[in-house]
Design an enzyme around this catalytic site. Structure first.
Site, PDB file in Angstrom:
ATOM      1  N   ARG A  76       0.829  -1.207   0.000  1.00 14.41           N
ATOM      2  CA  ARG A  76       0.000   0.000   0.000  1.00 14.41           C
ATOM      3  C   ARG A  76       0.869   1.265   0.000  1.00 14.41           C
ATOM      4  NH1 ARG A  76      -3.757   2.742   4.269  1.00 14.41           N
ATOM      5  NH2 ARG A  76      -5.278   3.714   2.889  1.00 14.41           N
ATOM      6  N   VAL A  84       1.197   9.931  -5.656  1.00 17.32           N
ATOM      7  CA  VAL A  84       1.415  11.328  -5.268  1.00 17.32           C
ATOM      8  C   VAL A  84       2.828  11.732  -5.696  1.00 17.32           C
ATOM      9  CG1 VAL A  84       1.483  12.970  -3.352  1.00 17.32           C
ATOM     10  CG2 VAL A  84      -0.153  11.077  -3.302  1.00 17.32           C
ATOM     11  N   ASP A  88       8.549   8.530  -5.892  1.00 14.40           N
ATOM     12  CA  ASP A  88       9.731   9.325  -5.528  1.00 14.40           C
ATOM     13  C   ASP A  88      10.016   9.251  -4.034  1.00 14.40           C
ATOM     14  OD1 ASP A  88       7.611  10.751  -4.521  1.00 14.40           O
ATOM     15  OD2 ASP A  88       8.430  12.711  -5.054  1.00 14.40           O
ATOM     16  N   ASN A 109      -3.796   8.319   5.783  1.00 15.59           N
ATOM     17  CA  ASN A 109      -2.640   7.568   6.289  1.00 15.59           C
ATOM     18  C   ASN A 109      -3.038   6.405   7.178  1.00 15.59           C
ATOM     19  OD1 ASN A 109      -3.472   8.682   8.660  1.00 15.59           O
ATOM     20  ND2 ASN A 109      -1.544   9.682   9.153  1.00 15.59           N
ATOM     21  N   PRO A 176      -7.607   8.167  -4.483  1.00 19.50           N
ATOM     22  CA  PRO A 176      -9.027   7.779  -4.421  1.00 19.50           C
ATOM     23  C   PRO A 176      -9.357   7.263  -3.026  1.00 19.50           C
ATOM     24  CG  PRO A 176      -7.737   6.133  -5.637  1.00 19.50           C
ATOM     25  CD  PRO A 176      -6.815   7.287  -5.352  1.00 19.50           C
ATOM     26  N   THR A 207      -6.197  -8.249  -1.804  1.00 20.51           N
ATOM     27  CA  THR A 207      -6.116  -9.634  -1.349  1.00 20.51           C
ATOM     28  C   THR A 207      -5.276  -9.717  -0.078  1.00 20.51           C
ATOM     29  OG1 THR A 207      -5.379 -11.865  -1.895  1.00 20.51           O
ATOM     30  CG2 THR A 207      -4.092 -10.085  -2.833  1.00 20.51           C
ATOM     31  N   ASP A 256      -9.735  -9.625   2.678  1.00 26.33           N
ATOM     32  CA  ASP A 256     -10.430 -10.795   2.144  1.00 26.33           C
ATOM     33  C   ASP A 256     -10.243 -11.961   3.114  1.00 26.33           C
ATOM     34  OD1 ASP A 256      -8.081 -12.230   1.629  1.00 26.33           O
ATOM     35  OD2 ASP A 256      -8.243 -12.130  -0.550  1.00 26.33           O
ATOM     36  N   THR A 258      -8.447 -14.531   3.073  1.00 29.37           N
ATOM     37  CA  THR A 258      -7.085 -15.075   3.199  1.00 29.37           C
ATOM     38  C   THR A 258      -6.100 -13.910   3.130  1.00 29.37           C
ATOM     39  OG1 THR A 258      -6.992 -15.393   0.805  1.00 29.37           O
ATOM     40  CG2 THR A 258      -7.679 -17.288   2.118  1.00 29.37           C
TER      41      THR A 258
HETATM   42  C1  HEM Z   1      -8.521   1.687  -6.448  1.00 28.44           C
HETATM   43  C2  HEM Z   1      -8.488   2.565  -5.466  1.00 28.44           C
HETATM   44  C3  HEM Z   1      -8.125   2.198  -4.061  1.00 28.44           C
HETATM   45  C4  HEM Z   1      -8.790   2.608  -2.956  1.00 28.44           C
HETATM   46  C5  HEM Z   1     -10.011   3.491  -2.924  1.00 28.44           C
HETATM   47  C6  HEM Z   1      -8.120   2.022  -1.817  1.00 28.44           C
HETATM   48  C7  HEM Z   1      -8.483   2.228  -0.507  1.00 28.44           C
HETATM   49  C8  HEM Z   1      -7.991   1.520   0.558  1.00 28.44           C
HETATM   50  C9  HEM Z   1      -8.452   1.643   1.910  1.00 28.44           C
HETATM   51  C10 HEM Z   1      -9.529   2.602   2.389  1.00 28.44           C
HETATM   52  C11 HEM Z   1      -7.780   0.753   2.658  1.00 28.44           C
HETATM   53  C12 HEM Z   1      -7.962   0.478   4.139  1.00 28.44           C
HETATM   54  C13 HEM Z   1      -7.167   1.443   4.992  1.00 28.44           C
HETATM   55  C14 HEM Z   1      -7.523   1.223   6.441  1.00 28.44           C
HETATM   56  O1  HEM Z   1      -8.701   1.340   6.779  1.00 28.44           O
HETATM   57  O2  HEM Z   1      -6.624   0.914   7.236  1.00 28.44           O
HETATM   58  C15 HEM Z   1      -6.865   0.076   1.793  1.00 28.44           C
HETATM   59  C16 HEM Z   1      -6.001  -0.912   2.189  1.00 28.44           C
HETATM   60  C17 HEM Z   1      -5.051  -1.464   1.358  1.00 28.44           C
HETATM   61  N1  HEM Z   1      -4.786  -1.113   0.062  1.00 28.44           N
HETATM   62 FE1  HEM Z   1      -5.967   0.029  -1.110  1.00 28.44          FE
HETATM   63  N2  HEM Z   1      -7.076   1.281  -2.254  1.00 28.44           N
HETATM   64  C18 HEM Z   1      -7.032   1.353  -3.616  1.00 28.44           C
HETATM   65  C19 HEM Z   1      -6.087   0.782  -4.431  1.00 28.44           C
HETATM   66  C20 HEM Z   1      -4.983   0.090  -3.970  1.00 28.44           C
HETATM   67  C21 HEM Z   1      -3.845  -0.266  -4.773  1.00 28.44           C
HETATM   68  C22 HEM Z   1      -3.662   0.123  -6.237  1.00 28.44           C
HETATM   69  C23 HEM Z   1      -3.007  -0.964  -3.975  1.00 28.44           C
HETATM   70  C24 HEM Z   1      -1.656  -1.545  -4.292  1.00 28.44           C
HETATM   71  C25 HEM Z   1      -1.251  -1.882  -5.490  1.00 28.44           C
HETATM   72  C26 HEM Z   1      -3.632  -1.057  -2.681  1.00 28.44           C
HETATM   73  C27 HEM Z   1      -3.141  -1.760  -1.608  1.00 28.44           C
HETATM   74  C28 HEM Z   1      -3.751  -1.850  -0.383  1.00 28.44           C
HETATM   75  C29 HEM Z   1      -3.328  -2.778   0.662  1.00 28.44           C
HETATM   76  C30 HEM Z   1      -2.235  -3.816   0.561  1.00 28.44           C
HETATM   77  C31 HEM Z   1      -4.145  -2.520   1.758  1.00 28.44           C
HETATM   78  C32 HEM Z   1      -4.068  -3.170   3.143  1.00 28.44           C
HETATM   79  C33 HEM Z   1      -3.163  -2.312   3.993  1.00 28.44           C
HETATM   80  C34 HEM Z   1      -2.764  -2.902   5.315  1.00 28.44           C
HETATM   81  O3  HEM Z   1      -3.297  -3.927   5.744  1.00 28.44           O
HETATM   82  O4  HEM Z   1      -1.883  -2.320   5.944  1.00 28.44           O
HETATM   83  N3  HEM Z   1      -4.808  -0.387  -2.708  1.00 28.44           N
HETATM   84  N4  HEM Z   1      -7.012   0.565   0.520  1.00 28.44           N
HETATM   85  C1  LIG Z   2      -2.049  10.233  10.501  1.00 29.97           C
HETATM   86  O1  LIG Z   2      -2.299  11.595  10.355  1.00 29.97           O
HETATM   87  C2  LIG Z   2      -2.805  12.217  11.516  1.00 29.97           C
HETATM   88  C3  LIG Z   2      -3.120  13.658  11.154  1.00 29.97           C
HETATM   89  O2  LIG Z   2      -3.990  13.725  10.068  1.00 29.97           O
HETATM   90  C4  LIG Z   2      -1.735  12.108  12.629  1.00 29.97           C
HETATM   91  O3  LIG Z   2      -2.214  12.686  13.810  1.00 29.97           O
HETATM   92  C5  LIG Z   2      -1.402  10.631  12.867  1.00 29.97           C
HETATM   93  O4  LIG Z   2      -0.331  10.508  13.764  1.00 29.97           O
HETATM   94  C6  LIG Z   2      -1.021   9.944  11.555  1.00 29.97           C
HETATM   95  N1  LIG Z   2      -0.895   8.509  11.776  1.00 29.97           N
HETATM   96  C7  LIG Z   2       0.137   7.796  11.353  1.00 29.97           C
HETATM   97  C8  LIG Z   2       0.078   6.332  11.600  1.00 29.97           C
HETATM   98  O5  LIG Z   2       1.093   8.289  10.775  1.00 29.97           O
END
Ligand code: HEM
Ligand SMILES: *[C@@H]1O[C@H](CO)[C@@H](O)[C@H](O)[C@H]1NC(C)=O
Ligand SMILES: *[C@@H]1O[C@H](CO)[C@@H](O)[C@H](O)[C@H]1NC(C)=O
Ligand SMILES: *[C@@H]1O[C@H](CO)[C@@H](O)[C@H](O)[C@H]1NC(C)=O
Length: 334
Positions: A76, A84, A88, A109, A176, A207, A256, A258
């Protein structure tokens, strides 16, 4: 993994390019490249840092042995980095007194983590070959390793990214969000030169990992937003994990069934109303993207092949202009 035949030809191609007078069209295209936008290369570190890839792999492997969730964190993180200012390493910079807040402290974040893995790899690389391997390259390699070590595909990552000096929290607003519509998702990808197919393929990264309640809360509690496509039993399970009066900031759901294994379960769950985020569900709204979901649900092999290709396309987004010594700070200007 052996970098295959392309490795031997890339140098030849570069020499050919510079050896001949550049045709005007090529020159025009070259001038359109963003600042610091150098071509990526398959053999850049072969002489100056032959151990680069192995050192990153060791850092990822060591972290994964203690904590399976770093794989999702690294994948992620790479996505947020590339979306963004290009890939980089801007997501790796800490906020400073002069720059508050940086990208990593922006609103999306939540759950960005595993930064220490990049620090460990950087430290190893600075000892081996100081000033050679950029943080953005380390992150691209680490994301690849995270996928491969979780059971997913592997691929060769061209290197030569440069690290940026700018990281602004407000720019994460262009990422997004989980409530994005199909049109908004498409826009976010097209704006970066990525296709609608890339959108479906890269969403398959879900996944792996975990989402906090805040990322899907409105799907399960606001009656009007109830998505009829959401499986009732799945929605009920999510409501148990994330009750309306939830006060546990760590609560949430696996992406998901798994979530420590990189596989095609994500697509199979999507098809039966068990996609976690609205943005996941949105991939079913258009016949063309629905067809990709069906293809990847039916064939893990097709998903793996497509994922490697789309990751390469995302990882080629340009940015940056230096090789940081510390991934959390820009270099001091000479
Ligand atoms: C298509 C638009 C996408 C949206 C709107 C989106 C949004 C999100 C959100 C909201 C989460 C959960 C964050 C949380 O609640 O902690 C998440 C998790 C994650 N996203 Fe996406 N994502 C998108 C695309 C992607 C892409 C392109 C990748 C990587 C190629 C990605 C990889 C991941 C991974 C691996 C997680 C799990 C993170 C973790 O467990 O630490 N996502 N995403
Ligand atoms: C996420 O950003 C908030 C401010 O928007 C900050 O207070 C927080 O420490 C940040 N969390 C992480 C895990 O970096
Ligand atoms: C972020 O803030 C900077 C100034 O601090 C501004 O120049 C830029 O346009 C803003 N970007 C976005 C996407 O809001
Ligand atoms: C939250 O609400 C449920 C009923 O909907 C109740 O059983 C539970 O005790 C409440 N929890 C808290 C922390 O208030």
């Amino acid at each position: 993994m052996a970098p295959a035949a392309a490795e031997s030809s890339s140098d030849g191609r570069r020499w050919w390019l510079w050896g001949c007078a550049l045709p005007p069209l090529l020159l025009a295209v070259a001038m359109l490249l963003p600042r610091g936008g150098e071509a990526l290369s398959l053999d850049l570190y072969e002489e100056r840092c032959p151990e680069a890839e192995a050192a990153v792999t060791v850092a990822v492997r060591q972290a994964l042995a203690k904590d399976r969730t770093v794989a999702a964190g690294l994948l992620r993180m790479h996505f947020h980095d590339c979306f963004v200012r290009g890939c980089d390493g801007s997501v790796l910079l800490d906020s400073t007194e002069k720059n508050v807040p940086a990208e990593k402290d922006g609103p999306p974040n939540v759950s960005l983590h595993a930064f220490y893995v990049i620090d460990n790899a950087k430290q190893a690389l600075e000892a081996l070959c100081p000033g050679v391997v950029s943080c953005a390259d380390i992150l691209a390699l680490a994301a690849r390793d995270a996928v491969a070590l979780s059971g997913g595909p592997s691929w060769v990552v061209p290197v030569g990214r440069r690290d940026g000096r700018v990281s602004l929290a407000n720019e994460t607003s262009t990422l997004p969000g989980p409530g994005a519509s199909f049109e908004q998702l498409k826009q976010a990808f097209h704006a970066r030169g990525l296709s609608t197919k890339d959108l479906v393929v890269l969403s398959g990264a879900h996944t792996l990992g975990f989402a906090h309640c805040s990322s899907f809360q409105n799907r399960i509690h606001q009656q009007l937003l109830h998505d009829p496509a959401l499986s009732p039993s799945f929605a009920a399970a999510l409501r148990r994990a994330c009750p309306a009066n939830n006060t546990d900031r760590g609560a949430g759901s696996a992406m998901d069934a798994t979530s420590a294994t990189f596989d095609n379960t994500y697509y199979r769950m999507l098809q039966v109303g068990r996609g976690l985020l609205s943005s996941d569900e949105a991939l079913l709204t258009h016949p063309k993207t629905r067809a990709f979901v069906a293809l990847f649900a039916a064939s893990q092999e097709a998903f793996f092949r497509a994922f490697a290709k789309s990751m390469l396309r995302m990882a080629a987004l340009n940015g940056g202009d230096e090789v940081r010594a510390n991934c959390r700070r820009v270099n001091n200007k000479p």
